[in-house]
Scaffold this motif. Structure first.
Motif, PDB file in Angstrom:
ATOM      1  N   LEU A   1     -11.691  39.627 -32.723  1.00 28.80           N
ATOM      2  CA  LEU A   1     -12.021  39.997 -34.094  1.00 28.80           C
ATOM      3  C   LEU A   1     -12.720  41.344 -34.163  1.00 28.80           C
ATOM      4  O   LEU A   1     -12.350  42.205 -34.969  1.00 28.80           O
ATOM      5  N   SER A   2     -13.716  41.557 -33.317  1.00 28.49           N
ATOM      6  CA  SER A   2     -14.545  42.756 -33.440  1.00 28.49           C
ATOM      7  C   SER A   2     -13.982  43.960 -32.698  1.00 28.49           C
ATOM      8  O   SER A   2     -14.251  45.103 -33.086  1.00 28.49           O
ATOM      9  N   ALA A   3     -13.206  43.739 -31.653  1.00 26.61           N
ATOM     10  CA  ALA A   3     -12.720  44.862 -30.844  1.00 26.61           C
ATOM     11  C   ALA A   3     -11.787  45.769 -31.622  1.00 26.61           C
ATOM     12  O   ALA A   3     -11.648  46.944 -31.298  1.00 26.61           O
ATOM     13  N   ARG A   4     -11.149  45.261 -32.682  1.00 26.07           N
ATOM     14  CA  ARG A   4     -10.206  46.072 -33.457  1.00 26.07           C
ATOM     15  C   ARG A   4     -10.899  47.248 -34.151  1.00 26.07           C
ATOM     16  O   ARG A   4     -10.232  48.179 -34.601  1.00 26.07           O
ATOM     17  N   LEU A   5     -12.217  47.216 -34.251  1.00 22.24           N
ATOM     18  CA  LEU A   5     -12.945  48.347 -34.822  1.00 22.24           C
ATOM     19  C   LEU A   5     -13.070  49.497 -33.824  1.00 22.24           C
ATOM     20  O   LEU A   5     -13.429  50.608 -34.212  1.00 22.24           O
ATOM     21  N   PHE A   6     -12.799  49.217 -32.565  1.00 22.46           N
ATOM     22  CA  PHE A   6     -12.952  50.219 -31.522  1.00 22.46           C
ATOM     23  C   PHE A   6     -11.639  50.546 -30.810  1.00 22.46           C
ATOM     24  O   PHE A   6     -11.511  51.605 -30.213  1.00 22.46           O
ATOM     25  N   ILE A   7     -10.689  49.613 -30.855  1.00 19.10           N
ATOM     26  CA  ILE A   7      -9.430  49.792 -30.137  1.00 19.10           C
ATOM     27  C   ILE A   7      -8.338  49.034 -30.891  1.00 19.10           C
ATOM     28  O   ILE A   7      -8.561  47.901 -31.323  1.00 19.10           O
ATOM     29  N   PRO A   8      -7.162  49.635 -31.093  1.00 18.96           N
ATOM     30  CA  PRO A   8      -6.079  48.929 -31.793  1.00 18.96           C
ATOM     31  C   PRO A   8      -5.671  47.668 -31.029  1.00 18.96           C
ATOM     32  O   PRO A   8      -5.710  47.651 -29.790  1.00 18.96           O
ATOM     33  N   PRO A   9      -5.273  46.617 -31.735  1.00 15.45           N
ATOM     34  CA  PRO A   9      -4.879  45.375 -31.050  1.00 15.45           C
ATOM     35  C   PRO A   9      -3.774  45.579 -30.018  1.00 15.45           C
ATOM     36  O   PRO A   9      -3.783  44.946 -28.964  1.00 15.45           O
ATOM     37  N   SER A  10      -2.810  46.470 -30.303  1.00 14.50           N
ATOM     38  CA  SER A  10      -1.723  46.697 -29.354  1.00 14.50           C
ATOM     39  C   SER A  10      -2.245  47.291 -28.049  1.00 14.50           C
ATOM     40  O   SER A  10      -1.782  46.930 -26.961  1.00 14.50           O
ATOM     41  N   VAL A  43     -13.628  41.876 -41.732  1.00 13.07           N
ATOM     42  CA  VAL A  43     -14.249  42.897 -40.884  1.00 13.07           C
ATOM     43  C   VAL A  43     -13.791  44.281 -41.308  1.00 13.07           C
ATOM     44  O   VAL A  43     -14.588  45.209 -41.466  1.00 13.07           O
ATOM     45  N   GLN A  44     -12.492  44.444 -41.528  1.00 14.59           N
ATOM     46  CA  GLN A  44     -11.943  45.756 -41.865  1.00 14.59           C
ATOM     47  C   GLN A  44     -12.335  46.207 -43.268  1.00 14.59           C
ATOM     48  O   GLN A  44     -12.385  47.403 -43.541  1.00 14.59           O
ATOM     49  N   ALA A  45     -12.638  45.273 -44.152  1.00 15.22           N
ATOM     50  CA  ALA A  45     -12.939  45.632 -45.537  1.00 15.22           C
ATOM     51  C   ALA A  45     -14.332  46.223 -45.696  1.00 15.22           C
ATOM     52  O   ALA A  45     -14.544  47.085 -46.556  1.00 15.22           O
ATOM     53  N   PHE A  46     -15.277  45.800 -44.876  1.00 16.94           N
ATOM     54  CA  PHE A  46     -16.673  46.152 -45.121  1.00 16.94           C
ATOM     55  C   PHE A  46     -17.281  47.079 -44.078  1.00 16.94           C
ATOM     56  O   PHE A  46     -18.458  47.393 -44.144  1.00 16.94           O
ATOM     57  N   VAL A  47     -16.497  47.523 -43.108  1.00 11.75           N
ATOM     58  CA  VAL A  47     -17.005  48.434 -42.095  1.00 11.75           C
ATOM     59  C   VAL A  47     -16.333  49.781 -42.268  1.00 11.75           C
ATOM     60  O   VAL A  47     -15.115  49.870 -42.383  1.00 11.75           O
ATOM     61  N   GLN A  48     -17.137  50.831 -42.323  1.00 15.55           N
ATOM     62  CA  GLN A  48     -16.623  52.179 -42.524  1.00 15.55           C
ATOM     63  C   GLN A  48     -16.606  52.949 -41.211  1.00 15.55           C
ATOM     64  O   GLN A  48     -17.383  52.682 -40.299  1.00 15.55           O
ATOM     65  N   LYS A  49     -15.723  53.909 -41.123  1.00 11.67           N
ATOM     66  CA  LYS A  49     -15.617  54.750 -39.929  1.00 11.67           C
ATOM     67  C   LYS A  49     -16.838  55.672 -39.841  1.00 11.67           C
ATOM     68  O   LYS A  49     -17.328  56.174 -40.847  1.00 11.67           O
ATOM     69  N   ASP A  50     -17.319  55.885 -38.638  1.00 11.00           N
ATOM     70  CA  ASP A  50     -18.464  56.759 -38.404  1.00 11.00           C
ATOM     71  C   ASP A  50     -18.085  58.208 -38.707  1.00 11.00           C
ATOM     72  O   ASP A  50     -17.169  58.757 -38.097  1.00 11.00           O
ATOM     73  N   PRO A  51     -18.744  58.870 -39.677  1.00  7.72           N
ATOM     74  CA  PRO A  51     -18.394  60.256 -40.011  1.00  7.72           C
ATOM     75  C   PRO A  51     -18.664  61.234 -38.878  1.00  7.72           C
ATOM     76  O   PRO A  51     -18.135  62.346 -38.863  1.00  7.72           O
TER      77      PRO A  51
END
Length: 325
Positions: A81-90, A245-253
């Motif tokens: 669930l959380s790793a997708r914020l740092f690395i694509p699932p593929s 997770v994807q809806a509420f987390v923003q990319k680090d500027p």
């Protein structure tokens, strides 16, 4: 938790999820040490206290099953669930498969049949959990390709693995088909709502069309609450945990990497459709209350929706309850 996508990213993890990562004993002095290779899963099976953080590489390494090791279910779910914020699932699945091939020597011939038969059910279990919990990840053809490749490598040791793979893909395709149908239906509803709004704006100078009020269609609060609950469950059935997770987390500027922007990776259409449904229900209640010309009639509608809200509360449908309120 940092939002940068890099190999050195440290994940902070609540204690208690998995005891498989080694960590320092309390009170040990923190000193700089010479670089060491990341321990394999066997080396991480310690009886020490639960880990609190680890590098991305270490976390992925402890996701990979072996002949004698399988990660805890809570650990698998949390990392996927959380790793997708740092690395694509593929890419995550690709790295898992690479580690499997390396550790089990699946690129050599002949294969160690006894060892692979112990490892096979565990990698199949991991893939099954992944496809069942996050089926939308496998809309990417790369994901399906990695899945088939790892099974192709272990299949010579047991032909039953192909049968398991086919069953897994069949269930996955059925789930993805249902998700696509739900998304199409939600899209059509949105288009219809937009067209109705456009018509009302276009003909705002003409008398409003004759419409039936809610009480003439359904005057039983329990029945309406039941129908609202069916709609809620239909929407919820298409929302995956990754959308929250994807809806509420923003990319680090401050992230200067050339990775795709977070907005490009976001796939929250089902969650957004659920939000639109909540808003439409709010507007429906307000419209139905304002439509009657007499105060007594408006009071009757208010009392009706109070009863509907009470029935929603009794059912456990708190989303419709809050929309009505």
């Amino acid at each position: 938790m940092p939002q940068t996508v890099c190999s050195g990213t440290m994940f902070t993890t609540p204690s208690g999820f998995s005891p498989h990562l080694a960590c320092a004993e309390p009170g040990e002095e923190e000193e700089e040490e010479a670089p060491q290779e990341s321990p394999g899963p066997a080396a991480c099976l310690t009886d020490g206290p639960p880990f609190t953080s680890a590098s991305l590489e270490t976390l992925i390494q402890n996701l990979v099953p072996t002949a004698d090791y399988y990660p805890e279910k809570a650990y698998v779910f949390t990392l996927l669930l959380s790793a997708r914020l740092f690395i694509p699932p593929s890419e995550l699945l690709s790295r898992v498969c690479e580690l499997c091939i390396k550790q089990q020597q699946l690129d050599q011939s002949p294969l160690d049949t006894v060892k692979v038969r112990k490892f096979g059910p565990k990698i199949l279990q991991l893939l099954r959990e992944w496809t069942e919990t996050f089926p939308s990840d496998f809309r990417d053809e790369k994901m399906v390709g990695h899945l088939k490749d790892i099974i192709r490598r272990i299949a010579p040791c047991d032909e039953a693995y192909w049968k398991t793979l086919n069953q897994m893909l069949q269930k996955l395709n059925q789930r993805l088909a249902l998700m696509s149908q739900g998304e199409e239906s939600f899209f059509k509803v949105s288009l219809n709502a937009s067209s109705i709004s456009d018509k009302l704006v276009a003909f705002k100078t003409k008398p409003p069309p004759i419409q039936k009020d809610i009480l003439s269609i359904c005057n039983d609060p329990y029945t309406l609450a039941q129908q609202l609950t069916h709609v809620e469950l239909e929407h919820l059935s298409h929302i995956g945990p990754e959308e929250f997770v994807q809806a509420f987390v923003q990319k680090d500027p401050l992230d200067g990497t050339q990775q795709p922007s977070f907005s490009e990776q976001k796939k929250t259409s089902n969650l957004e459709a659920y939000v639109r449904w909540f808003n439409r229900l709010c507007y429906l209640v307000a419209t139905e209350i304002c439509m009657p010309a007499k105060k007594k009639q408006r009071a009757t509608v208010i009392e009706f929706f109070i009863d509907v809200a009470r029935e929603c509360f009794n059912i456990g449908n708190f989303n419709s309850l809050m929309a009505i309120i």
